[in-house]
Write a protein that holds these residues in place. Sequence first.
Motif: not given
Length: 463
Positions: A118-139, A186-188
Amino acid sequence: MSLDTVLHKIDGEIDLALDRLISLLKIPSISTDPAYKGDCRTAAETIVNDLATIGFDAQVRDTPGHPMVVAHGGPDPVDGLPHLLFYGHYDVQPVDPLELWNTPPFDPVIEDTPKGKVIRARGSSDDKGQLMTFIEAMRAWEAVNGALPCRITIFLEGEEESGSPSLVPFLKEHAGELTADIAMICDTGLYDGRVPAIVTQLRGLLAEEITLKAANRDLHSGFYGGLAQNPIHLLTRIIADLRDDSGTVTLPGFYDDVPELSDALRAQWQGLNFDHARMLEDVGLSVPAGEQDRTPLEKVWSRPTCEVNGIWGGYTGDGFKTVLPAEAHAKISFRLVGQQDPDKIHAAFVDFVNARLPDDVECVFSNGHGAPASVMSTDNPAFEIARGALSDEWGVEAAFVGAGGSIPVAGHFKEVLGMDAMLIGFAKEDDAIHSPNEKYDVQSFHKGIRSWTRILAALAERS
């Protein structure tokens, strides 16, 4: 376009994607605290710079509060190719109580746990980790194919965790630029921690803060006890009156606009085999609360609530101070469903409280904000296309589900921009969002990137 090649690239470069996420997680973009205003802007600028490296025309857009990120990429809209709007938020919740964190909240670490990395940090799940899944897909897609599969607008907010005061005015001002064929949010999360899901209904929210004021100063309980009004007594009695012994909310008219589940939807939900006992056990509980004549899944997805989120007053420091407090405070929230109107519920709540106050006590209502519930129609073919892509990636049939939380932006997209939203995320119920030791599964991050890639490929191919 080569989907398999893109997926292979994602698999081979997941460590680089994690490094980029960790860099974003280090920025303490707490939107509710003015002390972090500069950090919120830094987070927005960091994302804009990153998007520019993968071909997006990205900008930081100022608002009266924290800035928005708006980026456009892919070919100009043409017949047969969709225009997609992707929404996330880069701001995070405060970290209090800090002493309960096992590691510093803005010093991200990757940990081995019994359930995986797991990645442990504030915002890892809500919502930076989630939004980065989309950005990394685009990359990955752009790197392999040289261009994105369709027109894509990325819209990231910096005030989601502080009530989104700038959101609706910004949407109205830039409606022409932001309107697309469909929005993706991407917030669910996953259903039951393992089943990919598309959320089709969300509860709304009404948040209230109240202050009961009695004497003009704190009073000595020996001199005034038994004679002067104690606002904490009054406050707790009012709060207790808000629900009866069966868990039903007693606010007059509260259930007027609450629909009953259709037989078809009830049967679909029952087929999900929701294990409420395990969900409660994970947080140290065992007995379901709330309306006793409703199933646990109904309670968290389709029934309204009234909850006390905080209460304080008088002396709460070390030792003892025998005072009658001059003021008592509480934060109370209502989760709304169906056609419940936040303004109507607010008015009923004000009347409910004031009717229970003696002449010497007044109530001040502040910081109230609300948004209605959202229900998305799955008639749009994009929903089934996305569900098929998710099922292919996760190896289990994806589900259409409800969600107990509130994501007002889905309703705003419908109301202001006239478009439906698909809510797809990869968080788990034990990610501790809004709590100490927030985490995001590395597998969820990895498969989230792959999932968005499959969804975009399917939408572009079948539209």
